[in-house]
Design a protein around this motif. Structure first.
Motif, PDB file in Angstrom:
ATOM      1  N   THR A   1      -3.899 -19.387   7.709  1.00 25.23           N
ATOM      2  CA  THR A   1      -4.572 -20.196   8.729  1.00 25.23           C
ATOM      3  C   THR A   1      -3.657 -20.427   9.922  1.00 25.23           C
ATOM      4  O   THR A   1      -4.078 -20.319  11.077  1.00 25.23           O
TER       5      THR A   1
ATOM      6  N   ALA B   1     -11.256 -22.698   7.171  1.00 29.46           N
ATOM      7  CA  ALA B   1     -10.499 -21.545   7.656  1.00 29.46           C
ATOM      8  C   ALA B   1     -11.411 -20.345   7.874  1.00 29.46           C
ATOM      9  O   ALA B   1     -11.271 -19.612   8.873  1.00 29.46           O
ATOM     10  N   ASN B   2     -12.356 -20.134   6.962  1.00 36.16           N
ATOM     11  CA  ASN B   2     -13.288 -19.014   7.096  1.00 36.16           C
ATOM     12  C   ASN B   2     -14.173 -19.175   8.331  1.00 36.16           C
ATOM     13  O   ASN B   2     -14.456 -18.196   9.037  1.00 36.16           O
TER      14      ASN B   2
ATOM     15  N   ALA C   1      -8.823 -27.020   8.627  1.00 36.87           N
ATOM     16  CA  ALA C   1      -8.318 -26.370   7.415  1.00 36.87           C
ATOM     17  C   ALA C   1      -6.892 -26.818   7.127  1.00 36.87           C
ATOM     18  O   ALA C   1      -6.533 -27.137   5.988  1.00 36.87           O
TER      19      ALA C   1
ATOM     20  N   GLN D   1     -10.437 -23.788   2.660  1.00 37.17           N
ATOM     21  CA  GLN D   1     -10.786 -22.379   2.789  1.00 37.17           C
ATOM     22  C   GLN D   1     -12.071 -22.186   3.571  1.00 37.17           C
ATOM     23  O   GLN D   1     -12.184 -21.269   4.394  1.00 37.17           O
TER      24      GLN D   1
ATOM     25  N   SER E   1     -12.930 -28.713   1.770  1.00 39.98           N
ATOM     26  CA  SER E   1     -12.547 -27.335   1.458  1.00 39.98           C
ATOM     27  C   SER E   1     -11.800 -26.701   2.625  1.00 39.98           C
ATOM     28  O   SER E   1     -12.398 -26.331   3.645  1.00 39.98           O
TER      29      SER E   1
ATOM     30  N   LEU F   1      -1.634 -23.372   3.915  1.00 43.54           N
ATOM     31  CA  LEU F   1      -2.381 -22.119   4.047  1.00 43.54           C
ATOM     32  C   LEU F   1      -1.744 -21.272   5.148  1.00 43.54           C
ATOM     33  O   LEU F   1      -2.061 -21.429   6.332  1.00 43.54           O
TER      34      LEU F   1
ATOM     35  N   GLU G   1     -17.270 -22.802  -4.453  1.00 39.31           N
ATOM     36  CA  GLU G   1     -16.360 -21.648  -4.503  1.00 39.31           C
ATOM     37  C   GLU G   1     -17.135 -20.332  -4.515  1.00 39.31           C
ATOM     38  O   GLU G   1     -16.710 -19.350  -3.896  1.00 39.31           O
TER      39      GLU G   1
ATOM     40  N   ASP H   1      -5.200 -28.560   3.952  1.00 37.98           N
ATOM     41  CA  ASP H   1      -4.186 -27.797   3.212  1.00 37.98           C
ATOM     42  C   ASP H   1      -3.188 -27.191   4.199  1.00 37.98           C
ATOM     43  O   ASP H   1      -3.375 -26.067   4.666  1.00 37.98           O
TER      44      ASP H   1
ATOM     45  N   ILE I   1     -18.234 -19.721  -0.965  1.00 37.41           N
ATOM     46  CA  ILE I   1     -17.132 -19.269  -0.120  1.00 37.41           C
ATOM     47  C   ILE I   1     -16.834 -17.790  -0.361  1.00 37.41           C
ATOM     48  O   ILE I   1     -16.654 -17.011   0.585  1.00 37.41           O
ATOM     49  N   ASN I   2     -16.799 -17.390  -1.613  1.00 38.46           N
ATOM     50  CA  ASN I   2     -16.503 -15.984  -1.928  1.00 38.46           C
ATOM     51  C   ASN I   2     -17.636 -15.062  -1.510  1.00 38.46           C
ATOM     52  O   ASN I   2     -17.391 -13.947  -1.024  1.00 38.46           O
TER      53      ASN I   2
ATOM     54  N   ASN J   1     -20.533 -20.715   4.280  1.00 37.77           N
ATOM     55  CA  ASN J   1     -19.368 -21.598   4.388  1.00 37.77           C
ATOM     56  C   ASN J   1     -19.771 -23.007   4.815  1.00 37.77           C
ATOM     57  O   ASN J   1     -19.182 -23.987   4.357  1.00 37.77           O
TER      58      ASN J   1
END
Length: 209
Positions: free
Chosen positions: A131, A99-100, A121, A96, A94, A128, A62, A125, A65-66, A84
């Protein structure tokens, strides 16, 4: 950001900075401090805090990712991609991170890779909304109009007030020849504060004339 949250940030930062001093090996303390620094617009300090979280625990996906999101915002696509991909090496599920990476490939105009990442992605999930909405734009660029409209509608089902979602659906509908429906969603995008492309507005108006 709400006014209340803006007012609370200095206090939250102070408390988290104290916690990090008291617990210099706490991944969560540095991770949360990095997130709050991001919200406060203190980007160099956010980078430092998130890097510290990763230094403490190189499995902190996490934080990766951030941190990648920060570098993406600064236009450093290589660093964003590296972080990522590293996050995915830790947690392949993951959504996210996938998606990133989709956004990164979209920025690089590699639409096939962007679609692959967005679809991965969604597999992990399907809720999202962003996405689905980003996937819409790439599918439109690829000329896959039916899929683009379907993706946009799914995104708006999950996030009905997404200005970008309404704009992207308007564009997808335009290329399908559904000009009246396109205008409906373009008007909604404008109502929600989206800065629509004046060239697109002009082109749509000419189709409706």
């Amino acid at each position: 950001m709400s006014e209340q949250l803006r007012e609370d940030l200095p206090k939250v930062i102070e408390e988290l900075e104290k916690k990090c001093k008291e617990h210099p090996n706490s991944v969560m303390a540095f991770h949360h401090l990095g997130l709050v620094y991001m919200k406060a617009g203190r980007i160099p300090e956010a980078i430092q805090a998130l890097e510290r979280a990763i230094e403490i625990d190189d499995l902190s996906s996490e934080s990766m990712i951030n941190l990648g999101a920060i570098y993406f915002g600064q236009g450093d696509l290589d660093k964003a991609q590296e972080l990522n991909e590293k996050a995915l090496s830790v947690n392949a599920d993951s959504a996210q991170a996938h998606a990133n990476l989709g956004l990164i490939w979209q920025q690089r105009n590699d639409f096939d890779k962007a679609i692959q990442c967005y679809e991965k992605a969604i597999q992990h999930d399907p809720k999202l909304a962003s996405t689905w909405i980003n996937l819409t734009a790439v599918l439109t660029m690829k000329g896959e109009d039916d899929r683009a409209v379907a993706a946009a509608r799914k995104g708006l089902e999950l996030s009905p007030d997404s200005a970008l979602g309404h704009n992207n659906l308007a564009v997808a509908l335009y290329f399908k020849g559904s000009f009246t429906d396109s205008k409906t969603h373009l008007d909604k995008a404008k109502e929600l504060g989206y800065s629509v492309d004046p060239n697109f507005v002009s082109s749509l108006q000419s189709k409706l004339a």
